[in-house]
Motif scaffolding. Structure first.
Motif, mmCIF file in Angstrom:
data_model
loop_
_atom_site.group_PDB
_atom_site.id
_atom_site.type_symbol
_atom_site.label_atom_id
_atom_site.label_comp_id
_atom_site.label_asym_id
_atom_site.label_seq_id
_atom_site.Cartn_x
_atom_site.Cartn_y
_atom_site.Cartn_z
ATOM 1 N N GLY A 18 0.825 -1.206 0.000
ATOM 2 C CA GLY A 18 0.000 0.000 0.000
ATOM 3 C C GLY A 18 0.862 1.260 0.000
ATOM 4 O O GLY A 18 0.582 2.219 -0.719
ATOM 5 N N LYS A 19 1.917 1.249 0.813
ATOM 6 C CA LYS A 19 2.832 2.398 0.876
ATOM 7 C C LYS A 19 3.463 2.651 -0.491
ATOM 8 O O LYS A 19 3.606 3.793 -0.931
ATOM 9 N N ALA A 20 3.866 1.566 -1.177
ATOM 10 C CA ALA A 20 4.505 1.697 -2.489
ATOM 11 C C ALA A 20 3.526 2.301 -3.501
ATOM 12 O O ALA A 20 3.897 3.178 -4.291
ATOM 13 N N VAL A 21 2.290 1.837 -3.462
ATOM 14 C CA VAL A 21 1.279 2.360 -4.390
ATOM 15 C C VAL A 21 0.990 3.835 -4.075
ATOM 16 O O VAL A 21 0.863 4.663 -4.981
ATOM 17 N N HIS A 22 0.903 4.153 -2.781
ATOM 18 C CA HIS A 22 0.683 5.536 -2.350
ATOM 19 C C HIS A 22 1.775 6.441 -2.928
ATOM 20 O O HIS A 22 1.501 7.496 -3.510
ATOM 21 N N HIS A 23 3.010 6.000 -2.789
ATOM 22 C CA HIS A 23 4.152 6.757 -3.279
ATOM 23 C C HIS A 23 4.096 6.901 -4.801
ATOM 24 O O HIS A 23 4.314 7.983 -5.353
ATOM 25 N N ALA A 24 3.782 5.784 -5.481
ATOM 26 C CA ALA A 24 3.737 5.792 -6.950
ATOM 27 C C ALA A 24 2.644 6.728 -7.453
ATOM 28 O O ALA A 24 2.838 7.457 -8.440
ATOM 29 N N LEU A 25 1.489 6.719 -6.784
ATOM 30 C CA LEU A 25 0.399 7.623 -7.186
ATOM 31 C C LEU A 25 0.832 9.076 -7.030
ATOM 32 O O LEU A 25 0.542 9.920 -7.884
ATOM 33 N N GLY A 26 1.554 9.362 -5.934
ATOM 34 C CA GLY A 26 2.098 10.705 -5.731
ATOM 35 C C GLY A 26 3.036 11.105 -6.860
ATOM 36 O O GLY A 26 2.961 12.209 -7.398
ATOM 37 N N ARG A 37 -4.381 1.106 1.355
ATOM 38 C CA ARG A 37 -4.201 -0.246 1.901
ATOM 39 C C ARG A 37 -4.618 -1.233 0.816
ATOM 40 O O ARG A 37 -5.595 -1.000 0.104
ATOM 41 N N ILE A 38 -3.888 -2.314 0.715
ATOM 42 C CA ILE A 38 -4.186 -3.287 -0.333
ATOM 43 C C ILE A 38 -4.519 -4.642 0.276
ATOM 44 O O ILE A 38 -3.780 -5.153 1.121
ATOM 45 N N GLY A 39 -5.651 -5.174 -0.146
ATOM 46 C CA GLY A 39 -6.072 -6.489 0.336
ATOM 47 C C GLY A 39 -6.377 -7.415 -0.823
ATOM 48 O O GLY A 39 -6.127 -7.083 -1.982
ATOM 49 N N LYS A 40 -6.906 -8.575 -0.498
ATOM 50 C CA LYS A 40 -7.263 -9.550 -1.522
ATOM 51 C C LYS A 40 -8.778 -9.682 -1.593
ATOM 52 O O LYS A 40 -9.467 -9.542 -0.587
ATOM 53 N N GLN A 41 -9.263 -9.950 -2.785
ATOM 54 C CA GLN A 41 -10.679 -10.264 -2.934
ATOM 55 C C GLN A 41 -10.779 -11.640 -3.582
ATOM 56 O O GLN A 41 -10.333 -11.829 -4.723
ATOM 57 N N ILE A 42 -11.343 -12.572 -2.863
ATOM 58 C CA ILE A 42 -11.436 -13.945 -3.354
ATOM 59 C C ILE A 42 -12.897 -14.233 -3.697
ATOM 60 O O ILE A 42 -13.786 -14.085 -2.858
ATOM 61 N N VAL A 43 -13.143 -14.605 -4.937
ATOM 62 C CA VAL A 43 -14.503 -14.896 -5.389
ATOM 63 C C VAL A 43 -14.642 -16.402 -5.574
ATOM 64 O O VAL A 43 -13.924 -17.007 -6.374
ATOM 65 N N LEU A 44 -15.541 -16.997 -4.799
ATOM 66 C CA LEU A 44 -15.761 -18.442 -4.845
ATOM 67 C C LEU A 44 -17.105 -18.729 -5.500
ATOM 68 O O LEU A 44 -18.123 -18.150 -5.094
ATOM 69 N N GLU A 45 -17.115 -19.596 -6.491
ATOM 70 C CA GLU A 45 -18.388 -20.066 -7.053
ATOM 71 C C GLU A 45 -18.718 -21.383 -6.387
ATOM 72 O O GLU A 45 -17.937 -22.334 -6.452
ATOM 73 N N LEU A 46 -19.884 -21.425 -5.756
ATOM 74 C CA LEU A 46 -20.238 -22.589 -4.945
ATOM 75 C C LEU A 46 -21.445 -23.321 -5.536
ATOM 76 O O LEU A 46 -22.302 -22.713 -6.172
ATOM 77 N N GLU A 47 -21.479 -24.619 -5.258
ATOM 78 C CA GLU A 47 -22.629 -25.409 -5.709
ATOM 79 C C GLU A 47 -23.781 -25.307 -4.704
ATOM 80 O O GLU A 47 -24.927 -25.582 -5.053
ATOM 81 N N SER B 62 -6.922 4.198 -11.436
ATOM 82 C CA SER B 62 -7.083 2.770 -11.735
ATOM 83 C C SER B 62 -6.561 2.462 -13.124
ATOM 84 O O SER B 62 -5.862 1.463 -13.330
ATOM 85 N N GLU B 63 -6.906 3.333 -14.084
ATOM 86 C CA GLU B 63 -6.483 3.089 -15.464
ATOM 87 C C GLU B 63 -4.972 3.256 -15.622
ATOM 88 O O GLU B 63 -4.344 2.575 -16.422
ATOM 89 N N THR B 64 -4.405 4.177 -14.843
ATOM 90 C CA THR B 64 -2.981 4.484 -14.986
ATOM 91 C C THR B 64 -2.096 3.489 -14.252
ATOM 92 O O THR B 64 -1.068 3.052 -14.769
ATOM 93 N N LEU B 65 -2.497 3.144 -13.034
ATOM 94 C CA LEU B 65 -1.579 2.381 -12.183
ATOM 95 C C LEU B 65 -2.187 1.123 -11.545
ATOM 96 O O LEU B 65 -1.558 0.071 -11.534
ATOM 97 N N LEU B 66 -3.400 1.252 -11.027
ATOM 98 C CA LEU B 66 -3.888 0.177 -10.155
ATOM 99 C C LEU B 66 -4.243 -1.095 -10.911
ATOM 100 O O LEU B 66 -4.052 -2.193 -10.404
ATOM 101 N N ALA B 67 -4.778 -0.936 -12.116
ATOM 102 C CA ALA B 67 -5.155 -2.119 -12.898
ATOM 103 C C ALA B 67 -4.353 -2.168 -14.191
ATOM 104 O O ALA B 67 -4.007 -1.130 -14.750
ATOM 105 N N ASN B 68 -4.058 -3.366 -14.635
ATOM 106 C CA ASN B 68 -3.492 -3.573 -15.967
ATOM 107 C C ASN B 68 -4.671 -3.887 -16.882
ATOM 108 O O ASN B 68 -5.159 -5.021 -16.918
ATOM 109 N N THR B 69 -5.132 -2.868 -17.596
ATOM 110 C CA THR B 69 -6.416 -3.007 -18.309
ATOM 111 C C THR B 69 -6.342 -3.973 -19.496
ATOM 112 O O THR B 69 -7.368 -4.264 -20.099
#
Lengths: 80, 80
Positions: A18-26, A37-47, B62-69
């Motif tokens: 998150g810090k690296a992305v913050h810096h890069a955006l700056g 802050r960077i987290g994960k999003q996990i998408v589960l397809e369930l039966e 998002s288009e510039t940095l966060l996602a690889n579109t």
């Protein structure tokens, strides 16, 4: 049925990604960002057909494998 | 103001991390899972007060940095 699990670092846990992305955006000229802050999003397809049972299963999956509960929190969303 | 950006692989793009988690969940005895896809959730804390302007800024980030579109899609949610 779909379950979305968002896994994110607990407050107070350092987030170097998150810090690296913050810096890069700056560096790219984006201003007015207080924190990233960077987290994960996990998408589960369930039966499963039963929403409550699915939520319980996904809770168990999250505690066992998807999240490291020492440093991470998670929330679960069940989508039809 | 908070912006949540969910970044996920486009449909049809192979997700080896998702496949690995799918397999691991199977090994742990969790059944009835059809598919697993793993994306990123980026939470930005912004100083902006204007919701529309914030959404535009975050779209540009998002288009510039966060996602690889080329291989990723994203959606943006603005939270007060």
């Amino acid at each position: 049925m779909k379950a979305i699990v968002n896994v994110y670092l607990k407050q107070g846990v350092l987030d170097p990604q998150g810090k690296a992305v913050h810096h890069a955006l700056g560096s790219l000229g984006f201003e007015g960002i207080k924190n990233v802050r960077i987290g994960k999003q996990i998408v589960l397809e369930l039966e499963a057909k039963d929403e409550q049972k699915a939520a319980q299963e996904v809770q168990a999956m999250s505690e066992t494998l998807l999240a490291n509960t020492v440093i991470e929190d998670f929330d679960i969303e069940i989508v039809q």
